[in-house]
Design a protein around this motif. Sequence first.
Motif, PDB file in Angstrom:
ATOM      1  N   VAL A  91      35.012  56.164  31.838  1.00  0.00           N
ATOM      2  CA  VAL A  91      35.214  55.218  30.833  1.00  0.00           C
ATOM      3  C   VAL A  91      36.084  55.391  29.634  1.00  0.00           C
ATOM      4  N   ASP A  92      36.187  56.711  29.387  1.00  0.00           N
ATOM      5  CA  ASP A  92      37.253  57.356  28.369  1.00  0.00           C
ATOM      6  C   ASP A  92      38.523  57.157  28.953  1.00  0.00           C
ATOM      7  N   ASP A  93      38.981  57.062  30.400  1.00  0.00           N
ATOM      8  CA  ASP A  93      40.023  56.916  30.997  1.00  0.00           C
ATOM      9  C   ASP A  93      40.413  55.612  31.478  1.00  0.00           C
ATOM     10  N   THR A  94      39.467  54.728  31.166  1.00  0.00           N
ATOM     11  CA  THR A  94      39.858  53.405  31.801  1.00  0.00           C
ATOM     12  C   THR A  94      40.454  52.523  30.813  1.00  0.00           C
ATOM     13  N   LEU A  95      41.640  52.266  30.956  1.00  0.00           N
ATOM     14  CA  LEU A  95      42.576  51.709  29.966  1.00  0.00           C
ATOM     15  C   LEU A  95      41.920  49.938  29.888  1.00  0.00           C
ATOM     16  N   GLY A  96      41.507  49.704  31.104  1.00  0.00           N
ATOM     17  CA  GLY A  96      41.184  48.078  30.908  1.00  0.00           C
ATOM     18  C   GLY A  96      40.863  47.745  32.318  1.00  0.00           C
ATOM     19  N   THR A  97      40.594  46.184  32.764  1.00  0.00           N
ATOM     20  CA  THR A  97      40.376  45.891  33.915  1.00  0.00           C
ATOM     21  C   THR A  97      41.370  44.369  34.115  1.00  0.00           C
ATOM     22  N   VAL A  98      41.702  44.429  35.363  1.00  0.00           N
ATOM     23  CA  VAL A  98      42.275  43.054  35.816  1.00  0.00           C
ATOM     24  C   VAL A  98      41.400  42.314  37.006  1.00  0.00           C
ATOM     25  N   ARG A  99      41.579  41.090  37.118  1.00  0.00           N
ATOM     26  CA  ARG A  99      41.038  40.122  38.203  1.00  0.00           C
ATOM     27  C   ARG A  99      42.000  40.314  39.382  1.00  0.00           C
ATOM     28  N   ILE A 100      41.518  40.482  40.443  1.00  0.00           N
ATOM     29  CA  ILE A 100      42.285  40.508  41.642  1.00  0.00           C
ATOM     30  C   ILE A 100      42.010  39.332  42.436  1.00  0.00           C
ATOM     31  N   SER A 101      42.997  38.562  42.892  1.00  0.00           N
ATOM     32  CA  SER A 101      42.686  37.532  43.721  1.00  0.00           C
ATOM     33  C   SER A 101      42.398  37.683  45.174  1.00  0.00           C
ATOM     34  N   SER A 102      41.913  36.755  45.736  1.00  0.00           N
ATOM     35  CA  SER A 102      41.659  36.838  47.106  1.00  0.00           C
ATOM     36  C   SER A 102      42.975  37.090  48.136  1.00  0.00           C
ATOM     37  N   ALA A 103      44.172  36.777  47.434  1.00  0.00           N
ATOM     38  CA  ALA A 103      45.236  37.133  48.209  1.00  0.00           C
ATOM     39  C   ALA A 103      45.803  38.537  47.733  1.00  0.00           C
ATOM     40  N   GLY A 104      45.267  39.282  46.953  1.00  0.00           N
ATOM     41  CA  GLY A 104      45.360  40.693  46.838  1.00  0.00           C
ATOM     42  C   GLY A 104      46.555  40.864  45.573  1.00  0.00           C
ATOM     43  N   GLU A 105      46.475  39.662  44.753  1.00  0.00           N
ATOM     44  CA  GLU A 105      47.390  40.004  43.746  1.00  0.00           C
ATOM     45  C   GLU A 105      46.706  40.068  42.242  1.00  0.00           C
ATOM     46  N   ILE A 106      47.125  40.625  41.277  1.00  0.00           N
ATOM     47  CA  ILE A 106      46.754  40.507  40.149  1.00  0.00           C
ATOM     48  C   ILE A 106      46.731  39.288  39.348  1.00  0.00           C
ATOM     49  N   VAL A 107      45.600  38.742  38.831  1.00  0.00           N
ATOM     50  CA  VAL A 107      45.720  37.333  38.153  1.00  0.00           C
ATOM     51  C   VAL A 107      46.256  37.602  36.843  1.00  0.00           C
ATOM     52  N   PRO A 108      47.371  36.794  36.795  1.00  0.00           N
ATOM     53  CA  PRO A 108      48.095  36.676  35.340  1.00  0.00           C
ATOM     54  C   PRO A 108      47.099  36.285  34.260  1.00  0.00           C
ATOM     55  N   GLY A 109      47.247  37.039  33.136  1.00  0.00           N
ATOM     56  CA  GLY A 109      46.497  36.873  31.847  1.00  0.00           C
ATOM     57  C   GLY A 109      45.127  37.341  32.047  1.00  0.00           C
ATOM     58  N   SER A 110      44.585  38.206  33.113  1.00  0.00           N
ATOM     59  CA  SER A 110      43.455  38.707  33.365  1.00  0.00           C
ATOM     60  C   SER A 110      42.989  39.804  32.766  1.00  0.00           C
ATOM     61  N   TYR A 111      44.072  40.756  32.479  1.00  0.00           N
ATOM     62  CA  TYR A 111      43.847  41.858  31.711  1.00  0.00           C
ATOM     63  C   TYR A 111      42.877  41.791  30.556  1.00  0.00           C
ATOM     64  N   GLU A 112      41.940  42.854  30.589  1.00  0.00           N
ATOM     65  CA  GLU A 112      40.989  43.080  29.331  1.00  0.00           C
ATOM     66  C   GLU A 112      41.093  44.460  29.143  1.00  0.00           C
ATOM     67  N   SER A 113      41.100  44.731  27.747  1.00  0.00           N
ATOM     68  CA  SER A 113      41.309  46.161  27.274  1.00  0.00           C
ATOM     69  C   SER A 113      39.718  46.736  27.282  1.00  0.00           C
ATOM     70  N   ASN A 114      39.836  48.157  27.395  1.00  0.00           N
ATOM     71  CA  ASN A 114      38.493  48.722  27.374  1.00  0.00           C
ATOM     72  C   ASN A 114      38.473  49.337  25.820  1.00  0.00           C
ATOM     73  N   ARG A 115      37.645  48.895  24.895  1.00  0.00           N
ATOM     74  CA  ARG A 115      37.543  49.389  23.678  1.00  0.00           C
ATOM     75  C   ARG A 115      36.904  50.799  23.426  1.00  0.00           C
ATOM     76  N   PHE A 116      36.711  51.366  24.771  1.00  0.00           N
ATOM     77  CA  PHE A 116      35.972  52.626  24.681  1.00  0.00           C
ATOM     78  C   PHE A 116      37.017  53.902  25.377  1.00  0.00           C
TER      79      PHE A 116
END
Length: 141
Positions: A91-116
């Motif tokens: 968790v200390d090294d996780t910058l954030g998360t993104v959603r991946i589509s079924s096509a294997g692409e990062i979904v635009p606007g899906s990045y969420e930062s990790n406050r930890f």
Amino acid sequence: RVFVHKLGDLHKISFSKNPKAIGLGVCRDLENVSRTFNEDPMFIRLLQTTLGTEIYNDEHFAGLASSENQEMFMQIYDLRAAPPSMRIPSVDDTLGTVRISSAGEIVPGSYESNRFYRILTNDGFPQLTEYLHKMLVERCE
């Protein structure tokens, strides 16, 4: 790579050679950085903003996403302690998360930062991909 700039009694830790650039933070004692380091909140905001806008263009993480063929969430991690394949990073090294589509692409606007996320861990200061590092340094300068 980090640069150290002297600021009176403090030492500014930065990704830039430019002493006026926004730094990761400051410390009082270079011999004891882990105990005396204070992160710069402005750097954290710039880091997360940069990730939010640029993660979709990063070859490393886009490549990881392309290997998936199902909708899922993927952790964006600091390379200073990259997890073994198919493992979740600390968790200390996780910058954030993104959603991946079924096509294997990062979904635009899906990045969420990790406050930890922590700027400094026992593994050192952040290590980003070459692309993300370059984008962040440009914003800090």
